[in-house]
Design a protein around this motif. Structure first.
Motif, PDB file in Angstrom:
ATOM      1  N   ALA A  18      66.878  24.616  37.738  1.00 48.81           N
ATOM      2  CA  ALA A  18      67.048  25.595  38.807  1.00 48.81           C
ATOM      3  C   ALA A  18      66.008  25.322  39.890  1.00 48.81           C
ATOM      4  O   ALA A  18      64.827  25.186  39.599  1.00 48.81           O
ATOM      5  N   LYS A  19      66.460  25.227  41.147  1.00 53.92           N
ATOM      6  CA  LYS A  19      65.563  24.893  42.262  1.00 53.92           C
ATOM      7  C   LYS A  19      65.654  25.969  43.339  1.00 53.92           C
ATOM      8  O   LYS A  19      66.743  26.429  43.668  1.00 53.92           O
ATOM      9  N   ILE A  20      64.507  26.337  43.844  1.00 56.09           N
ATOM     10  CA  ILE A  20      64.451  27.290  44.956  1.00 56.09           C
ATOM     11  C   ILE A  20      63.679  26.641  46.096  1.00 56.09           C
ATOM     12  O   ILE A  20      62.556  26.162  45.890  1.00 56.09           O
ATOM     13  N   ILE A  21      64.273  26.610  47.269  1.00 55.10           N
ATOM     14  CA  ILE A  21      63.619  26.055  48.457  1.00 55.10           C
ATOM     15  C   ILE A  21      63.724  27.079  49.578  1.00 55.10           C
ATOM     16  O   ILE A  21      64.821  27.520  49.921  1.00 55.10           O
ATOM     17  N   LEU A  22      62.574  27.477  50.105  1.00 55.10           N
ATOM     18  CA  LEU A  22      62.546  28.440  51.206  1.00 55.10           C
ATOM     19  C   LEU A  22      62.069  27.739  52.477  1.00 55.10           C
ATOM     20  O   LEU A  22      61.099  26.976  52.448  1.00 55.10           O
ATOM     21  N   LYS A  23      62.775  28.002  53.581  1.00 58.64           N
ATOM     22  CA  LYS A  23      62.436  27.377  54.856  1.00 58.64           C
ATOM     23  C   LYS A  23      62.218  28.429  55.935  1.00 58.64           C
ATOM     24  O   LYS A  23      62.799  29.516  55.899  1.00 58.64           O
ATOM     25  N   GLN A  24      61.379  28.069  56.893  1.00 53.44           N
ATOM     26  CA  GLN A  24      61.191  28.861  58.114  1.00 53.44           C
ATOM     27  C   GLN A  24      61.249  27.909  59.298  1.00 53.44           C
ATOM     28  O   GLN A  24      60.472  26.961  59.372  1.00 53.44           O
ATOM     29  N   LYS A  25      62.242  28.155  60.199  1.00 48.90           N
ATOM     30  CA  LYS A  25      62.439  27.302  61.370  1.00 48.90           C
ATOM     31  C   LYS A  25      62.609  25.837  60.971  1.00 48.90           C
ATOM     32  O   LYS A  25      62.076  24.920  61.601  1.00 48.90           O
ATOM     33  N   GLY A  26      63.363  25.636  59.899  1.00 52.29           N
ATOM     34  CA  GLY A  26      63.664  24.282  59.453  1.00 52.29           C
ATOM     35  C   GLY A  26      62.579  23.600  58.654  1.00 52.29           C
ATOM     36  O   GLY A  26      62.734  22.450  58.227  1.00 52.29           O
ATOM     37  N   VAL A  27      61.437  24.282  58.434  1.00 54.45           N
ATOM     38  CA  VAL A  27      60.322  23.694  57.695  1.00 54.45           C
ATOM     39  C   VAL A  27      60.225  24.332  56.312  1.00 54.45           C
ATOM     40  O   VAL A  27      60.278  25.564  56.190  1.00 54.45           O
ATOM     41  N   VAL A  28      60.113  23.504  55.293  1.00 49.41           N
ATOM     42  CA  VAL A  28      59.987  24.010  53.927  1.00 49.41           C
ATOM     43  C   VAL A  28      58.622  24.680  53.756  1.00 49.41           C
ATOM     44  O   VAL A  28      57.576  24.058  53.982  1.00 49.41           O
ATOM     45  N   ILE A  29      58.636  25.948  53.409  1.00 48.99           N
ATOM     46  CA  ILE A  29      57.377  26.673  53.211  1.00 48.99           C
ATOM     47  C   ILE A  29      57.101  26.942  51.732  1.00 48.99           C
ATOM     48  O   ILE A  29      55.980  27.287  51.352  1.00 48.99           O
ATOM     49  N   HIS A  30      58.123  26.763  50.903  1.00 44.88           N
ATOM     50  CA  HIS A  30      57.917  26.973  49.470  1.00 44.88           C
ATOM     51  C   HIS A  30      59.053  26.326  48.695  1.00 44.88           C
ATOM     52  O   HIS A  30      60.206  26.367  49.102  1.00 44.88           O
ATOM     53  N   ARG A  31      58.677  25.700  47.588  1.00 47.03           N
ATOM     54  CA  ARG A  31      59.690  25.171  46.679  1.00 47.03           C
ATOM     55  C   ARG A  31      59.172  25.280  45.252  1.00 47.03           C
ATOM     56  O   ARG A  31      57.973  25.178  45.011  1.00 47.03           O
ATOM     57  N   GLU A  32      60.073  25.511  44.336  1.00 50.63           N
ATOM     58  CA  GLU A  32      59.718  25.532  42.925  1.00 50.63           C
ATOM     59  C   GLU A  32      60.976  25.282  42.105  1.00 50.63           C
ATOM     60  O   GLU A  32      62.105  25.450  42.583  1.00 50.63           O
TER      61      GLU A  32
END
Length: 363
Positions: A18-32
């Motif tokens: 299971a992968k979670i990727i969070l972006k803000q304005k196209g930039v990855v700010i968090h992944r786990e």
């Protein structure tokens, strides 16, 4: 948005990452990511984590728990109850100086790990690169479950596969270098001529050959570990592929090795109370100074000692009782030896390093 990736395992089962990727304005700010045995469990974890991360201040708290890799390595060394061996400690310290160590845990993915292996491969052979990656992999194994740091174990596993397929990592080549009597005579004369009272290298070199002991093992052997009646010694923390600390093994002592021990001043604590680094420095200095001795390492003395026992006609179980090998597979490489003689018969240096007791006390 969370995703689930299916990954086949070597045993035929399927893992669900299971992968979670969070972006803000196209930039990855968090992944786990986290791996599960069942898809429903992976899906439930994604739902839970997305709700947690949507809470006010959640991302700020995650960032605080997302330190650079070099800090995680420091934590790993500090928290481990097992004392890191000299080589492992040096490797981890070296990794802390690489650019990958400045990255936050969540930023380290498989491509970056492969790039790390590529950088190492520019100046190191595949077996050394494999050791670096293996020691770093241990940090990845414990970082998330122990401290909650988002180091991706799966990324490390993927990178190790890629590095191996690309030839960046590999097994070490079997080393068959053995010293000649002429080379050993030069070394022993060099060490005896220096009259180094601080460290009796002539005794240590001879003991390394006849006992087949490694450099660090020699310095750990204590008088309390000696069983003279049965001509054996307890070797503490013997090197082992899966475990070192606490791997204490009784090893037989050939007569020559026991004679050298008996020639040492009696006391408490180590029989050879010297630092491995001091022995290593003295050895390397001698090799650099002496002419006609090329690419001879202290560890080659262990190979020489084991080869000698087979040349004496000893069988694998008998040799293993001295060398401490748990698996006889590693000793099969010596079975090609057909010579049946002792090249150390009458070797003058054995008599020199094991003088009569009254002479030994005068030295």
């Amino acid at each position: 948005m969370g995703t689930i990736v299916e990954r086949p395992r070597g045993d035929g089962t399927t893992a669900f990452m299971a992968k979670i990727i969070l972006k803000q304005k196209g930039v990855v700010i968090h992944r786990e990511s986290k791996t599960f045995d069942r898809r429903p469990a992976a899906s439930a974890w994604i739902d839970k984590r997305e709700k947690e991360l949507s809470q006010p201040g959640a991302l700020d708290r995650v960032k605080v728990n997302d330190p650079p890799l070099k800090d995680v390595i420091t934590t790993y060394i500090a928290d481990s109850l097992k004392e890191a061996g000299r080589t492992k400690a040096q490797v981890l310290k070296s990794i802390q100086g690489d650019e990958i160590a400045d990255l936050a845990c969540s930023k380290i993915d498989s491509p970056r790990l492969v790039d790390f292996a590529r950088r190492l491969a520019k100046t190191r052979d595949p077996s050394t690169v494999a050791n670096y990656v293996s020691h770093l992999s241990e940090v990845f194994t414990v970082a998330r479950p122990a401290w909650g740091y988002p180091l991706d174990r799966q990324a490390m596993d993927d990178a190790r596969i890629v590095a191996n397929r690309l030839g960046l990592t590999g097994r070490s080549k079997q080393r068959d270098r053995r010293p000649t009597i002429e080379e050993l005579d030069k070394l022993m004369a060099h060490f005896a001529g220096r009259r180094q009272r601080a460290i009796p290298m002539t005794k240590i070199v001879a003991f390394a050959i006849f006992s087949t002991r490694r450099q660090e093992e020699i310095t750990r052997i204590a008088w309390e570990d000696l069983d003279e009646e049965h001509s054996r010694v307890m070797v503490r923390d013997m090197k082992n592929p899966t475990e070192k600390t606490g791997n204490d093994v009784w090893c037989d002592l050939p007569p020559e090795a026991l004679r050298i021990i008996q020639s040492m001043p009696r006391g408490k604590g180590p029989i050879f109370p010297y630092k491995p680094d001091t022995i290593g420095f003295a050895w390397r200095d001698a090799i650099a100074i002496l002419d006609g001795i090329e690419d001879l390492r202290f560890h080659d003395l262990r190979h020489e000692g084991i080869s000698r026992l087979f040349e004496l006609g000893w069988n694998i179980p008998h040799v293993a009782a001295v060398s401490g090998h748990r698996s006889w597979t590693n000793l099969k490489r010596y079975t090609h030896i057909r010579q049946r003689a002792d090249k150390y018969a009458g070797w003058k240096w054995l008599e020199i390093v094991t003088p009569k007791k009254e002479k030994a006390e005068e030295q």
